[in-house]
Design a protein around this motif. Structure first.
Motif, short mmCIF file in Angstrom:
data_model
loop_
_atom_site.label_atom_id
_atom_site.label_comp_id
_atom_site.label_asym_id
_atom_site.label_seq_id
_atom_site.Cartn_x
_atom_site.Cartn_y
_atom_site.Cartn_z
N TRP A 23 -10.95 -6.25 -3.33
CA TRP A 23 -11.00 -7.66 -2.68
C TRP A 23 -12.34 -7.82 -2.20
CZ3 TRP A 23 -7.18 -10.53 -5.11
CH2 TRP A 23 -5.88 -9.38 -5.18
N ARG A 24 -12.58 -6.75 -1.33
CA ARG A 24 -13.86 -7.04 -1.46
C ARG A 24 -14.87 -7.13 -1.59
NH1 ARG A 24 -16.37 -9.03 2.91
NH2 ARG A 24 -14.01 -8.91 4.09
N GLN A 25 -15.36 -6.44 -2.47
CA GLN A 25 -16.46 -6.10 -4.04
C GLN A 25 -16.10 -7.12 -4.62
OE1 GLN A 25 -18.59 -5.15 -2.05
NE2 GLN A 25 -19.42 -3.17 -3.42
N ALA A 26 -15.13 -6.96 -5.17
CA ALA A 26 -15.03 -7.70 -6.93
C ALA A 26 -15.80 -9.64 -6.67
CB ALA A 26 -13.43 -8.05 -7.27
N PRO A 33 -13.11 -16.85 -11.69
CA PRO A 33 -12.68 -18.13 -11.90
C PRO A 33 -12.12 -18.68 -10.58
CG PRO A 33 -11.02 -16.94 -12.61
CD PRO A 33 -12.29 -16.09 -12.52
N ALA A 34 -11.91 -18.28 -10.00
CA ALA A 34 -10.85 -18.45 -8.04
C ALA A 34 -11.63 -17.60 -7.01
CB ALA A 34 -9.94 -18.68 -8.69
N SER A 35 -12.36 -18.39 -5.88
CA SER A 35 -12.47 -17.30 -5.14
C SER A 35 -10.99 -16.72 -4.21
CB SER A 35 -13.13 -18.53 -3.74
OG SER A 35 -12.04 -19.68 -3.61
N VAL A 36 -11.32 -15.67 -3.19
CA VAL A 36 -10.01 -15.26 -3.17
C VAL A 36 -10.97 -15.05 -1.36
CG1 VAL A 36 -9.75 -12.88 -2.29
CG2 VAL A 36 -9.95 -13.50 -5.20
N GLU A 37 -9.00 -15.48 -0.81
CA GLU A 37 -10.09 -14.47 0.77
C GLU A 37 -9.02 -13.35 1.28
OE1 GLU A 37 -10.45 -19.17 2.31
OE2 GLU A 37 -9.15 -17.74 3.99
N MET A 38 -9.63 -12.21 1.91
CA MET A 38 -8.38 -11.33 2.46
C MET A 38 -7.76 -11.16 3.95
SD MET A 38 -11.36 -8.41 1.76
CE MET A 38 -9.99 -6.90 2.34
N ALA A 39 -6.65 -12.23 3.48
CA ALA A 39 -6.03 -13.09 4.40
C ALA A 39 -4.90 -12.23 5.87
CB ALA A 39 -5.50 -13.90 4.37
N VAL A 40 -4.64 -11.26 5.36
CA VAL A 40 -3.93 -10.48 6.11
C VAL A 40 -3.44 -9.16 5.67
CG1 VAL A 40 -1.78 -11.95 5.94
CG2 VAL A 40 -1.33 -10.98 7.80
N ILE A 41 -2.95 -7.87 6.23
CA ILE A 41 -2.84 -6.47 5.95
C ILE A 41 -1.70 -6.54 7.14
CG2 ILE A 41 -4.77 -5.71 7.60
CD1 ILE A 41 -5.12 -2.85 5.68
N VAL A 42 -1.56 -6.12 6.33
CA VAL A 42 0.60 -5.32 6.76
C VAL A 42 1.24 -4.18 7.18
CG1 VAL A 42 2.91 -5.85 7.38
CG2 VAL A 42 1.62 -7.52 6.20
N GLY A 43 1.39 -3.48 8.46
CA GLY A 43 2.49 -2.49 8.27
C GLY A 43 2.66 -2.80 9.87
N ARG A 44 3.78 -1.27 10.37
CA ARG A 44 4.83 -1.23 10.71
C ARG A 44 3.88 -0.51 11.73
NH1 ARG A 44 9.04 2.28 7.83
NH2 ARG A 44 6.73 3.44 6.87
N ASN A 45 2.86 -0.58 12.50
CA ASN A 45 2.46 0.55 13.59
C ASN A 45 1.30 -0.90 13.92
OD1 ASN A 45 0.67 1.34 15.15
ND2 ASN A 45 1.41 3.77 14.96
N GLY A 46 1.19 -1.40 14.73
CA GLY A 46 0.74 -2.85 14.82
C GLY A 46 -0.85 -2.62 15.82
N ASP A 47 -1.04 -1.14 15.91
CA ASP A 47 -2.19 -1.32 16.36
C ASP A 47 -2.79 -1.03 15.52
OD1 ASP A 47 -1.78 -1.70 19.70
OD2 ASP A 47 -1.30 0.75 20.00
N GLY A 339 -12.50 0.72 -9.88
CA GLY A 339 -11.61 0.74 -10.66
C GLY A 339 -11.28 -0.19 -10.10
N PHE A 340 -11.08 -0.38 -9.37
CA PHE A 340 -10.17 -1.28 -7.63
C PHE A 340 -10.89 -2.95 -8.05
CE2 PHE A 340 -9.13 2.82 -6.98
CZ PHE A 340 -7.94 3.21 -6.57
N SER A 341 -12.19 -3.03 -8.21
CA SER A 341 -12.47 -4.04 -8.27
C SER A 341 -12.45 -4.57 -8.97
CB SER A 341 -14.35 -4.18 -7.79
OG SER A 341 -14.40 -3.51 -6.72
N GLN A 343 -9.47 -4.78 -11.57
CA GLN A 343 -8.42 -4.71 -11.58
C GLN A 343 -8.33 -6.27 -10.33
OE1 GLN A 343 -4.72 -1.73 -10.36
NE2 GLN A 343 -5.60 -2.94 -8.06
N VAL A 344 -8.88 -6.61 -9.38
CA VAL A 344 -8.99 -7.92 -9.09
C VAL A 344 -9.64 -9.11 -9.79
CG1 VAL A 344 -10.06 -9.13 -6.98
CG2 VAL A 344 -9.63 -6.83 -6.28
N VAL A 345 -10.82 -8.09 -10.55
CA VAL A 345 -11.22 -9.28 -11.68
C VAL A 345 -10.58 -9.77 -12.53
CG1 VAL A 345 -13.43 -9.85 -13.33
CG2 VAL A 345 -13.40 -8.14 -11.58
N ASP A 346 -9.00 -8.34 -13.38
CA ASP A 346 -8.98 -9.44 -14.18
C ASP A 346 -7.13 -9.80 -13.70
OD1 ASP A 346 -10.55 -7.74 -15.87
OD2 ASP A 346 -9.13 -6.43 -16.02
N LEU A 347 -6.66 -9.59 -12.11
CA LEU A 347 -5.65 -10.66 -12.05
C LEU A 347 -5.92 -11.97 -11.53
CD1 LEU A 347 -3.01 -10.41 -10.56
CD2 LEU A 347 -3.40 -9.52 -8.79
#
Ligand code: SOE
Length: 395
Positions: A23-26, A33-47, A339-341, A343-347
């Protein structure tokens, strides 16, 4: 320009790190064709999830995925949790009108995968897109190998050898993390890494696996309980627990054109760290890929003059090769994370263009059916099991 696509990622283990890099590199390297923002990451352990947000560059962290997918400002939900929560989160996100990327394998069972594929089809009719994270399709050499086969350079595919070999479980002290528990992972080496080579075989050949015969086995049946950490980097605690998944899977597959495939997925290949290899043999040539040498392909041209035939190494780093135009000059190598970048490009491209990306949930379901068939074959003395309602591999 319309507002950026805002991403929520659910989960923050090893795949959380790789997807964050994507998400950062792509957007920095490709003209999306659209800009992307890494808005929020979710997990059970808050810290812990707050620390991951800070480290990987997410604007916020949160602990409740249901609250996050209910938010109007979220457009894409990226699911990198263990397989036991894929179906629930993905279906809820699609119903909430979010585009969904889910890490492989699609689910833990065929029933879950079917429900996900149904939800994806219904969502697609409303303009909502979904994709499964079989990222190795997006290693440029693998995409190029697929293109060469589609162009007919090996002629008719007659045989395939596909293997994914790791060795991290040879150490009997590796603790009982979620990947070794059926209720969380669905299966072991079979679903975790066998899924990659099943998908890759279907992707590069354009054929589906129609039947399988094979065996799965668990070599080390008890392991230390997990103390701290998770995933591949946990540490052991007092006491032992049962390993409830396979350590290795060996199976033969029959493709829709009749060609046979030998598959091997193992976490007990001593000395092999992350060795994915595939070799496709045809009546006019052969192509081979090795993840440990991921910037190249081996090509054998049977139509070359006698005496001049032999495997040739093609360095897949030219600007005209898939995805390479956005990166470095020829010969300046790419790695696992690219490959992960891609993937973001294609999505993001599919979302912007209003098309359904690949691999679709239907393709993820087709892999799930093969995984299930291998387990049933193993339970029945390695008898051949036909795969019902195969879904055509995509382009
Ligand atoms: C662990 O076996 C693992 O991380 C897989 O889950 C990934 O899909 C693969 O890319 C590397 O190995």
């Amino acid at each position: 320009m319309s507002r950026p696509l805002r991403v929520a990622m659910i989960g923050y283990g090893f795949m959380g790190a790789t997807h964050s890099v994507g998400w950062r590199q792509a957007p920095r390297m490709f003209d999306l064709p659209a800009s992307v923002e890494m808005a929020v990451i979710v997990g059970r352990n808050g810290d812990a999830v707050a620390e991951a947000a800070e480290k990987w560059g997410w604007a916020e962290s949160a602990t409740d995925w249901r609250e996050v997918i209910a938010r109007d400002d979220i457009d894409i939900v990226d699911i990198v949790t263990p397989g036991d929560s894929h179906a629930e989160i993905a279906i809820a996100a699609l119903e909430a009108g979010k585009h969904v990327l889910v890490e492989k394998p699609l689910a833990n069972t065929v029933a879950e995968a079917e429900a996900m594929a149904d939800a994806a089809a219904a969502a697609s009719a409303r303009g909502i897109r979904s994709m499964v994270g079989f990222t190795y399709r997006r290693v440029p050499a693998v995409t190029f190998l697929r293109d060469l086969i589609a162009d007919g350079v090996v002629g008719t595919v007659q045989q395939v050898r596909a293997a994914y070999r790791q060795d991290w479980l040879v150490d009997t002290g590796v603790p009982l993390a979620w990947r070794l528990q059926k209720e969380h992972a669905g299966s072991g080496a079979l679903g975790d890494i066998g899924a990659h080579i099943i998908d890759m075989t279907q992707f590069v050949t354009g054929q589906t696996v129609e039947a399988v015969a094979g065996t799965i086995a668990t070599i080390v049946k008890e392991r230390p309980l997990l103390g701290s950490g998770s995933g591949l980097s946990g540490t052991a605690a007092e006491g032992f627990g049962e390993v409830t998944v396979d350590d290795l899977a060996l199976f033969t597959g029959r493709l829709s054109n009749g060609a046979l495939v030998s598959f091997e997925a193992t976490r007990f290949a001593t000395g092999r760290k992350n060795a994915l290899t595939i070799e496709v043999s045809g009546d006019e040539g052969a192509l081979a890929f090795d993840l440990e040498d991921l910037n190249s392909l081996q090509f054998y041209d049977r139509t070359a003059p006698d005496g001049r035939q032999g495997f040739t190494k093609i360095l897949v780093t030219e600007a005209q090769h898939p995805y390479l135009g956005a990166w470095w000059p020829a010969g300046h190598m790419l790695g696992y994370e690219h490959g992960f970048s891609h993937q973001v490009v294609d999505l993001v491209t599919a979302i912007a263009e209003g098309t359904d990306p690949h691999p679709s949930f239907a393709e993820g379901l087709s892999v799930q059916r093969v995984l299930d068939a291998v387990e049933r074959s193993s339970e029945h003395d390695s008898a051949w099991v036909r795969i019902a309602a195969g879904v055509p591999a995509s382009v």
